[in-house]
Design a protein around this motif. Structure first.
Motif, PDB file in Angstrom:
ATOM      1  N   ASN A  40      -9.448  13.321  -2.742  1.00 59.57           N
ATOM      2  CA  ASN A  40      -8.251  14.066  -2.327  1.00 59.57           C
ATOM      3  C   ASN A  40      -6.947  13.414  -2.788  1.00 59.57           C
ATOM      4  O   ASN A  40      -5.865  13.834  -2.377  1.00 59.57           O
ATOM      5  CB  ASN A  40      -8.237  14.222  -0.805  1.00 59.57           C
ATOM      6  N   LEU A  41      -7.048  12.413  -3.631  1.00 58.10           N
ATOM      7  CA  LEU A  41      -5.862  11.678  -4.072  1.00 58.10           C
ATOM      8  C   LEU A  41      -4.829  12.591  -4.710  1.00 58.10           C
ATOM      9  O   LEU A  41      -3.662  12.607  -4.304  1.00 58.10           O
ATOM     10  CB  LEU A  41      -6.258  10.567  -5.051  1.00 58.10           C
ATOM     11  N   PHE A  42      -5.227  13.341  -5.713  1.00 57.81           N
ATOM     12  CA  PHE A  42      -4.259  14.108  -6.491  1.00 57.81           C
ATOM     13  C   PHE A  42      -3.592  15.201  -5.669  1.00 57.81           C
ATOM     14  O   PHE A  42      -2.383  15.413  -5.770  1.00 57.81           O
ATOM     15  CB  PHE A  42      -4.911  14.668  -7.759  1.00 57.81           C
ATOM     16  N   SER A  43      -4.353  15.872  -4.837  1.00 58.36           N
ATOM     17  CA  SER A  43      -3.751  16.911  -3.998  1.00 58.36           C
ATOM     18  C   SER A  43      -2.823  16.301  -2.951  1.00 58.36           C
ATOM     19  O   SER A  43      -1.795  16.893  -2.601  1.00 58.36           O
ATOM     20  CB  SER A  43      -4.831  17.767  -3.331  1.00 58.36           C
ATOM     21  N   THR A  44      -3.156  15.114  -2.464  1.00 56.78           N
ATOM     22  CA  THR A  44      -2.312  14.425  -1.485  1.00 56.78           C
ATOM     23  C   THR A  44      -0.972  14.050  -2.101  1.00 56.78           C
ATOM     24  O   THR A  44       0.092  14.305  -1.518  1.00 56.78           O
ATOM     25  CB  THR A  44      -3.025  13.170  -0.950  1.00 56.78           C
ATOM     26  N   VAL A  45      -1.007  13.450  -3.280  1.00 53.22           N
ATOM     27  CA  VAL A  45       0.231  13.056  -3.968  1.00 53.22           C
ATOM     28  C   VAL A  45       1.054  14.292  -4.294  1.00 53.22           C
ATOM     29  O   VAL A  45       2.268  14.344  -4.022  1.00 53.22           O
ATOM     30  CB  VAL A  45      -0.066  12.239  -5.242  1.00 53.22           C
ATOM     31  N   LYS A  46       0.414  15.303  -4.841  1.00 57.94           N
ATOM     32  CA  LYS A  46       1.127  16.511  -5.267  1.00 57.94           C
ATOM     33  C   LYS A  46       1.840  17.180  -4.098  1.00 57.94           C
ATOM     34  O   LYS A  46       2.972  17.653  -4.242  1.00 57.94           O
ATOM     35  CB  LYS A  46       0.168  17.494  -5.931  1.00 57.94           C
ATOM     36  N   GLN A  97       6.328   7.626   1.495  1.00 52.29           N
ATOM     37  CA  GLN A  97       5.611   8.747   2.117  1.00 52.29           C
ATOM     38  C   GLN A  97       4.283   8.997   1.410  1.00 52.29           C
ATOM     39  O   GLN A  97       3.256   9.237   2.048  1.00 52.29           O
ATOM     40  CB  GLN A  97       6.450  10.022   2.081  1.00 52.29           C
ATOM     41  N   ILE A  98       4.304   8.941   0.095  1.00 55.97           N
ATOM     42  CA  ILE A  98       3.082   9.154  -0.687  1.00 55.97           C
ATOM     43  C   ILE A  98       2.071   8.049  -0.390  1.00 55.97           C
ATOM     44  O   ILE A  98       0.892   8.326  -0.166  1.00 55.97           O
ATOM     45  CB  ILE A  98       3.394   9.233  -2.199  1.00 55.97           C
ATOM     46  N   LYS A  99       2.546   6.796  -0.399  1.00 56.21           N
ATOM     47  CA  LYS A  99       1.631   5.679  -0.120  1.00 56.21           C
ATOM     48  C   LYS A  99       0.999   5.828   1.256  1.00 56.21           C
ATOM     49  O   LYS A  99      -0.198   5.592   1.421  1.00 56.21           O
ATOM     50  CB  LYS A  99       2.369   4.338  -0.245  1.00 56.21           C
ATOM     51  N   SER A 100       1.777   6.228   2.257  1.00 56.48           N
ATOM     52  CA  SER A 100       1.226   6.426   3.608  1.00 56.48           C
ATOM     53  C   SER A 100       0.194   7.545   3.621  1.00 56.48           C
ATOM     54  O   SER A 100      -0.876   7.399   4.228  1.00 56.48           O
ATOM     55  CB  SER A 100       2.346   6.758   4.591  1.00 56.48           C
ATOM     56  N   PRO A 107      -8.077   4.618   2.346  1.00 58.79           N
ATOM     57  CA  PRO A 107      -7.449   3.310   2.577  1.00 58.79           C
ATOM     58  C   PRO A 107      -7.835   2.254   1.550  1.00 58.79           C
ATOM     59  O   PRO A 107      -8.987   2.174   1.124  1.00 58.79           O
ATOM     60  CB  PRO A 107      -7.952   2.906   3.960  1.00 58.79           C
ATOM     61  N   SER A 108      -6.850   1.467   1.140  1.00 61.14           N
ATOM     62  CA  SER A 108      -7.034   0.315   0.250  1.00 61.14           C
ATOM     63  C   SER A 108      -7.774   0.667  -1.039  1.00 61.14           C
ATOM     64  O   SER A 108      -8.548  -0.131  -1.563  1.00 61.14           O
ATOM     65  CB  SER A 108      -7.791  -0.798   0.983  1.00 61.14           C
ATOM     66  N   MET A 109      -7.514   1.844  -1.570  1.00 59.25           N
ATOM     67  CA  MET A 109      -8.247   2.291  -2.752  1.00 59.25           C
ATOM     68  C   MET A 109      -7.352   2.442  -3.981  1.00 59.25           C
ATOM     69  O   MET A 109      -7.747   2.116  -5.086  1.00 59.25           O
ATOM     70  CB  MET A 109      -8.934   3.629  -2.444  1.00 59.25           C
ATOM     71  N   VAL A 110      -6.137   2.932  -3.789  1.00 63.65           N
ATOM     72  CA  VAL A 110      -5.294   3.331  -4.914  1.00 63.65           C
ATOM     73  C   VAL A 110      -4.141   2.341  -5.071  1.00 63.65           C
ATOM     74  O   VAL A 110      -3.438   2.038  -4.112  1.00 63.65           O
ATOM     75  CB  VAL A 110      -4.740   4.753  -4.704  1.00 63.65           C
ATOM     76  N   SER A 111      -3.944   1.866  -6.285  1.00 67.05           N
ATOM     77  CA  SER A 111      -2.874   0.898  -6.546  1.00 67.05           C
ATOM     78  C   SER A 111      -1.513   1.580  -6.532  1.00 67.05           C
ATOM     79  O   SER A 111      -1.390   2.795  -6.771  1.00 67.05           O
ATOM     80  CB  SER A 111      -3.091   0.236  -7.908  1.00 67.05           C
ATOM     81  N   CYS A 112      -0.492   0.795  -6.279  1.00 69.18           N
ATOM     82  CA  CYS A 112       0.881   1.305  -6.313  1.00 69.18           C
ATOM     83  C   CYS A 112       1.244   1.787  -7.720  1.00 69.18           C
ATOM     84  O   CYS A 112       1.946   2.782  -7.877  1.00 69.18           O
ATOM     85  CB  CYS A 112       1.854   0.238  -5.849  1.00 69.18           C
TER      86      CYS A 112
END
Length: 153
Positions: free
Chosen positions: A51-57, A120-123, A130-135
């Motif tokens: 769900n990373l990409f949809s979350t960021v978008k 906001q995106i990082k949160s 959790p603890s998966m995606v780098s800044c």
């Protein structure tokens, strides 16, 4: 590479010099490192954070809906992060008593913005994986989504 290695080994076999044998061993060692299968992929997060990409978008879309100029600001953050030594998320580092981060460094101070959107995106990303995606990856995905969203306005 394999043909080159076979020719090299044939030359070594014909020679009895211990220096040549050492050179051959060093060559084979280096050649074996070069044949690694580690690859960058465009679908790295498909299983680990689907769900990373949809979350960021969603967060980027919301921020741009509030202020269209934010899309350019988020792209600029990515540019500043990647400018000299590669993309590493260092533009997001806050100052400490012994360290001046890039956020407030003289060239960036007052000229880069959008940090609150990245927070906001990082949160949001931490909530889904959790603890998966780098800044650095968050900045890259954010920049991509910003360009796509703003191009449709």
């Amino acid at each position: 590479m394999l043909l080159l290695t076979n020719k090299f080994i044939s030359k070594i076999m014909a020679s009895s010099s211990s220096a040549m044998v050492c050179l051959a061993m060093a060559y084979l060692l280096v050649a074996s490192f070069g044949s690694s299968n580690a690859q960058l992929t465009t679908n790295f997060y498909s299983n680990s954070c689907p769900n990373l990409f949809s979350t960021v978008k969603a967060v980027v879309q919301s921020a741009i809906n509030k202020e269209a100029r934010m899309g350019a600001s988020l792209l600029r953050l990515f540019f500043h992060d990647c400018f000299v030594n590669g993309c590493d998320g260092s533009i997001l580092l806050d100052d400490t008593s012994s360290f001046t981060g890039e956020k407030t460094a003289v060239p960036n101070n007052g000229s880069v913005r959008g940090f609150e959107v990245i927070d906001q995106i990082k949160s949001a990303v931490e909530n889904v994986c959790p603890s998966m995606v780098s800044c650095a990856d968050i900045l890259a995905i954010t920049a991509r989504d910003s360009v796509v969203i703003v191009s449709k306005i």
